[in-house]
Design a protein around this motif. Structure first.
Motif, short mmCIF file in Angstrom:
data_model
loop_
_atom_site.label_atom_id
_atom_site.label_comp_id
_atom_site.label_asym_id
_atom_site.label_seq_id
_atom_site.Cartn_x
_atom_site.Cartn_y
_atom_site.Cartn_z
N LEU A 196 0.85 -1.19 0.00
CA LEU A 196 0.00 0.00 0.00
C LEU A 196 0.89 1.23 0.00
CD1 LEU A 196 -3.29 0.61 1.83
CD2 LEU A 196 -1.45 2.27 2.16
N ALA A 197 0.60 2.17 -0.90
CA ALA A 197 1.37 3.42 -1.00
C ALA A 197 0.43 4.60 -0.81
CB ALA A 197 2.07 3.51 -2.34
N ASN A 198 0.93 5.63 -0.10
CA ASN A 198 0.12 6.81 0.12
C ASN A 198 1.02 7.96 0.59
OD1 ASN A 198 -2.31 8.48 1.36
ND2 ASN A 198 -3.18 6.77 0.20
N ASN B 196 9.14 7.25 -2.07
CA ASN B 196 9.14 7.79 -3.43
C ASN B 196 9.27 9.31 -3.31
OD1 ASN B 196 8.63 8.48 -6.11
ND2 ASN B 196 7.28 6.71 -6.38
N LEU B 197 10.43 9.83 -3.71
CA LEU B 197 10.74 11.24 -3.53
C LEU B 197 10.74 11.98 -4.86
CD1 LEU B 197 13.84 10.68 -1.21
CD2 LEU B 197 11.43 10.78 -0.56
N PHE C 21 13.26 5.88 -4.20
CA PHE C 21 13.21 6.29 -5.60
C PHE C 21 13.09 7.81 -5.67
CE2 PHE C 21 11.66 1.93 -5.77
CZ PHE C 21 12.39 1.42 -6.84
N VAL C 22 13.86 8.43 -6.55
CA VAL C 22 13.80 9.88 -6.74
C VAL C 22 13.31 10.16 -8.15
CG1 VAL C 22 15.07 12.04 -6.74
CG2 VAL C 22 15.70 10.23 -5.12
N PRO D 81 5.07 17.31 0.92
CA PRO D 81 6.29 17.62 1.69
C PRO D 81 7.15 16.40 2.00
CG PRO D 81 4.35 17.78 3.08
CD PRO D 81 3.85 17.65 1.67
N TYR D 82 6.52 15.21 2.04
CA TYR D 82 7.28 14.00 2.35
C TYR D 82 7.14 12.94 1.26
CZ TYR D 82 7.90 16.02 6.96
OH TYR D 82 8.24 16.85 8.00
#
Length: 213
Positions: free
Chosen positions: A95-97, A126-127, A157-158, A174-175
Motif C-alpha cells: 500500500l502506498a500513500n 518515493n521522492l 526512488f527519486v 512535503p514527504y
C-alpha cells in the motif's frame, strides 16, 4: 537425433551431418519437447504445483470470508482501505500513500489483526527532485510514522523533473509518498476473501494476480 539414428540405421555422426543445417520452427521445437518424457514429467509437475498453489490461495480467501463475519472495526477498515488503495498482487500486501495517517493505520491493522512483526515490513520512499537534499529526513519521517528501524528501509526512488520543467515545477507533497509492503500470500489472500464477503461479490481471480514489483 536418436530417433533418426534408429529409424535409418545410420550412425549418430552421420545423422548429425545430415540435419545440422536444417532449422527447426518454433512449433517443431515445441512438438519435440512434448515428446520428451523428462519434459512432460516436468510439465505435469509444474501444472500440479500451480493447481495446489491456486487451491491454497482460494482456501485463504475462504478463511477471509469467514473471518469478516465477526470482525472488529479495525479489521473491516483495514480491508476496505486495502481495496481502495492497495496494490493488488498474488503474494504480497502493498500500500502506498502520501498521508501518514493512512500508512500508520494500515500498519496497525497488519500488526494487530495478522501479528505482523516489525522485521517483516519493507518501506520504500518515493521522492521528488526537490526532496533530494532532505532524503534522510524524509526516510526517517516515514520510519518514525511506522515505528520501524532503518533495517526495514528499501532503496528510495527519486523522480527527477525533465530539463524543461525542473525550474517551473515544485512538488506539493512535503514527504513524497511511502510504500509499505509485507510479503505474505496468506495475509493478502485472506484480505481478498474478506473484501469479497464485505462487498458482496465474487472475484476468485484475485488468487491469480501477477506481482507488479
Amino acid at each position: 537425433m536418436k530417433e533418426i539414428e534408429r529409424l535409418l540405421g545410420v550412425s549418430r555422426s552421420t545423422a548429425s551431418l545430415w540435419v545440422r543445417d536444417i532449422p527447426l520452427t518454433p512449433p517443431q521445437r515445441t512438438a519435440l519437447k512434448r515428446r520428451n518424457p523428462i519434459y512432460n514429467g516436468q510439465l505435469r509437475g509444474a501444472a500440479v504445483n500451480a493447481e495446489r498453489g491456486r487451491a491454497r490461495r482460494l482456501a485463504y480467501q475462504g478463511r477471509g470470508r469467514l473471518r469478516v463475519k465477526n470482525a472488529c472495526a479495525l479489521y473491516v477498515a483495514g480491508c476496505m482501505l486495502y481495496w481502495a488503495e492497495g496494490d493488488k498482487g498474488r503474494h504480497a500486501v502493498r500500500l502506498a500513500n502520501s498521508d501518514p495517517a493512512v500508512i500508520r493505520h494500515f500498519a496497525e491493522f497488519l500488526r494487530v489483526e495478522f501479528e505482523v512483526a516489525d522485521e517483516q515490513f519493507r518501506v520504500t520512499c518515493n521522492l521528488y527532485a526537490d526532496h533530494e537534499s532532505r532524503q534522510r529526513e524524509i526516510e526517517d519521517f516515514w520510519l518514525a510514522t511506522l515505528g520501524l528501524g532503518r533495517s526495514c528501509l528499501c532503496t528510495s526512488f527519486v523522480n527527477r523533473y525533465s530539463r524543461h520543467s525542473q525550474k517551473k515545477r515544485k512538488n506539493k507533497l512535503p514527504y513524497g509518498t511511502c510504500r509499505m509492503a509485507v510479503h505474505s500470500t496468506e495475509i493478502v489472500q485472506t484480505i481478498y476473501g474478506s473484501i469479497q464477503e464485505l462487498a458482496g461479490f465474487d472475484r476468485p481471480e484475485w488468487g491469480d494476480l501477477l506481482e507488479r514489483g
